[in-house]
Scaffold this active site. Structure first.
Site, short mmCIF file in Angstrom:
data_model
loop_
_atom_site.label_atom_id
_atom_site.label_comp_id
_atom_site.label_asym_id
_atom_site.label_seq_id
_atom_site.Cartn_x
_atom_site.Cartn_y
_atom_site.Cartn_z
N ALA A 121 0.86 -1.18 0.00
CA ALA A 121 0.00 0.00 0.00
C ALA A 121 0.90 1.23 0.00
O ALA A 121 2.07 1.16 0.39
CB ALA A 121 -0.89 -0.02 1.24
N GLY A 157 0.65 -4.94 1.08
CA GLY A 157 -0.57 -5.07 0.27
C GLY A 157 -0.33 -5.77 -1.05
O GLY A 157 -1.26 -6.36 -1.62
N1 CAA Z 1 4.57 3.21 -0.88
C1 CAA Z 1 4.96 4.36 -1.47
N2 CAA Z 1 6.10 4.47 -2.20
C2 CAA Z 1 6.87 3.38 -2.31
C3 CAA Z 1 6.53 2.15 -1.71
C4 CAA Z 1 5.32 2.10 -0.97
N3 CAA Z 1 4.88 0.96 -0.40
N4 CAA Z 1 7.50 1.25 -1.98
C5 CAA Z 1 8.40 1.89 -2.74
N5 CAA Z 1 8.03 3.17 -2.92
C6 CAA Z 1 8.74 4.22 -3.68
C7 CAA Z 1 9.93 4.75 -2.90
O1 CAA Z 1 9.53 5.74 -1.97
C8 CAA Z 1 10.77 5.31 -4.03
O2 CAA Z 1 10.24 6.54 -4.44
P1 CAA Z 1 11.23 7.84 -4.63
O3 CAA Z 1 12.14 7.44 -5.74
O4 CAA Z 1 10.29 8.94 -4.98
O5 CAA Z 1 11.95 8.01 -3.33
C9 CAA Z 1 10.53 4.33 -5.18
O6 CAA Z 1 9.30 3.65 -4.85
C10 CAA Z 1 11.62 3.27 -5.30
O7 CAA Z 1 11.77 2.66 -4.03
P2 CAA Z 1 13.20 2.48 -3.29
O8 CAA Z 1 14.13 3.58 -3.67
O9 CAA Z 1 12.95 2.27 -1.85
O10 CAA Z 1 13.68 1.12 -4.01
P3 CAA Z 1 14.67 0.01 -3.43
O11 CAA Z 1 14.96 -0.88 -4.56
O12 CAA Z 1 15.82 0.65 -2.70
O13 CAA Z 1 13.82 -0.78 -2.30
C11 CAA Z 1 11.82 -1.89 -1.46
C12 CAA Z 1 12.69 -1.55 -2.70
C13 CAA Z 1 12.60 -2.85 -0.56
C14 CAA Z 1 10.58 -2.55 -1.98
C15 CAA Z 1 11.50 -0.59 -0.67
O14 CAA Z 1 10.99 0.38 -1.59
C16 CAA Z 1 10.50 -0.77 0.41
O15 CAA Z 1 10.83 -1.28 1.48
N6 CAA Z 1 9.21 -0.37 0.17
C17 CAA Z 1 8.18 -0.41 1.16
C18 CAA Z 1 7.66 -1.82 1.39
C19 CAA Z 1 6.61 -1.83 2.48
O16 CAA Z 1 6.84 -1.47 3.61
N7 CAA Z 1 5.38 -2.25 2.10
C20 CAA Z 1 4.27 -2.33 3.02
C21 CAA Z 1 3.43 -1.08 2.91
S1 CAA Z 1 2.13 -1.01 4.16
C22 CAA Z 1 0.90 -2.01 3.56
O17 CAA Z 1 1.00 -2.59 2.49
C23 CAA Z 1 -0.33 -2.12 4.46
C24 CAA Z 1 -1.30 -3.19 4.08
O18 CAA Z 1 -1.27 -4.27 4.62
C25 CAA Z 1 -2.33 -2.96 3.08
#
Ligand code: CAA
Length: 258
Positions: free
Chosen positions: A66, A109
């Protein structure tokens, strides 16, 4: 209908593809993305030309969860009163089989959305996880329930409490995914599977999906009763007559989907 965050494809007879296309955010699922996904799934579900649906993302990310930036300033009441998350039940109401074709990140998500589908075909690079604990929250689209049912309590606890990410091979071993292929071929393999399912008699396919999903919700006795009703219902179809006659006459069946 025009979409901004998803792409629609029909790569093979009977197969409809919904592809999440938000590459700058690793396909993070904000309200607009999920609305477009559910609208597109509904549209394919109503389309007689489509027998099986694939939900996919890019080779790099099925979906990284999400949208954290959208949720960062949201409070409990806004979440509860908003439609963004309650709308996810629309995916459960799709009557046609949905295959998640997953490559790269399937986190939070994203993992939950893949698990809401009926089958998962993964690339070798797929990574499944529920890292919500790192954000001070918990999975909110079914992770605590569906992952636990899929892989068992011990692995599910580790994934959710310690942010263990499951590789495609681990997910296959744990029963979370159906098949794993190299990244170059996983999508084509998902299309082949979807094409096979789309060529089956549609009413029987629908009754099977419906009954299998009940296996997670009903007691065994109730589930067996439910299955029996769907079984009897199949005997009311023209496809049942055609399927059995074709077998006896040693010819391929011609399904009418009636
Ligand atoms: N929401 C919003 N933006 C996100 C995102 C997310 N879940 N995941 C990645 N992005 C964005 C980053 O902010 C980044 O944007 P900017 O370039 O503008 O900064 C872009 O996507 C690329 O991401 P990274 O630079 O972080 O890429 P990476 O290769 O270094 O890392 C990753 C990849 C490990 C997936 C890392 O992006 C990450 O940890 N993302 C979040 C994962 C997460 O926590 N997901 C759970 C969300 S909560 C949820 O889903 C609740 C539910 O149950 C419904």
């Amino acid at each position: 209908m025009t979409y901004e965050m998803i792409l629609i494809e029909t790569p093979a007879p009977g197969v409809g593809v919904v592809r999440v296309n938000r590459p700058d955010a690793l396909n993070a699922l904000n309200g607009q993305v999920t609305r477009e996904i559910f609208d597109a799934l509904d549209t394919f579900d109503r389309d007689d030309a489509i027998g099986c649906i694939i939900l996919t993302g890019s080779d790099k990310a099925f979906a990284a969860g999400a949208d954290i930036k959208q949720m960062a300033n949201t409070d409990a009441v806004t979440m509860m009163m908003g439609k963004d998350f309650t709308d996810w039940t629309r995916l459960r109401r799709v009557t046609k089989p949905i295959i998640a074709a997953v490559s790269g990140w399937a986190l939070g998500g994203g993992c939950e959305m893949a698990m809401m589908c009926d089958m998962i075909v993964a690339s070798e690079t797929a990574k499944f996880g529920q890292p919500e604990v790192n954000l001070g929250i918990i999975p909110g689209a079914g992770g605590t329930q569906r992952l636990t049912r899929a892989v068992g309590k011990a692995v599910a606890m580790e994934v959710m409490l310690a942010d263990r990410r499951l590789t495609a091979a681990e997910a296959l071993g744990a029963g979370l995914v159906n098949r794993v292929y190299p990244v170059e071929t996983y999508f084509a393999e998902a299309v082949k599977l979807a094409e096979k399912i789309a060529s089956q008699p549609r009413i029987a396919v629908r009754l099977i999906k419906d009954a299998v999903n009940k296996a997670h919700e009903l007691s065994l006795t109730e589930g067996l009763d439910y299955e029996k009703r769907n079984f009897y219902l199949a005997f009311g179809t023209e496809d049942k007559t055609e399927g059995m006659n074709a077998f006896i006459e040693k010819r391929p069946p011609q399904w009418k989907n009636r």
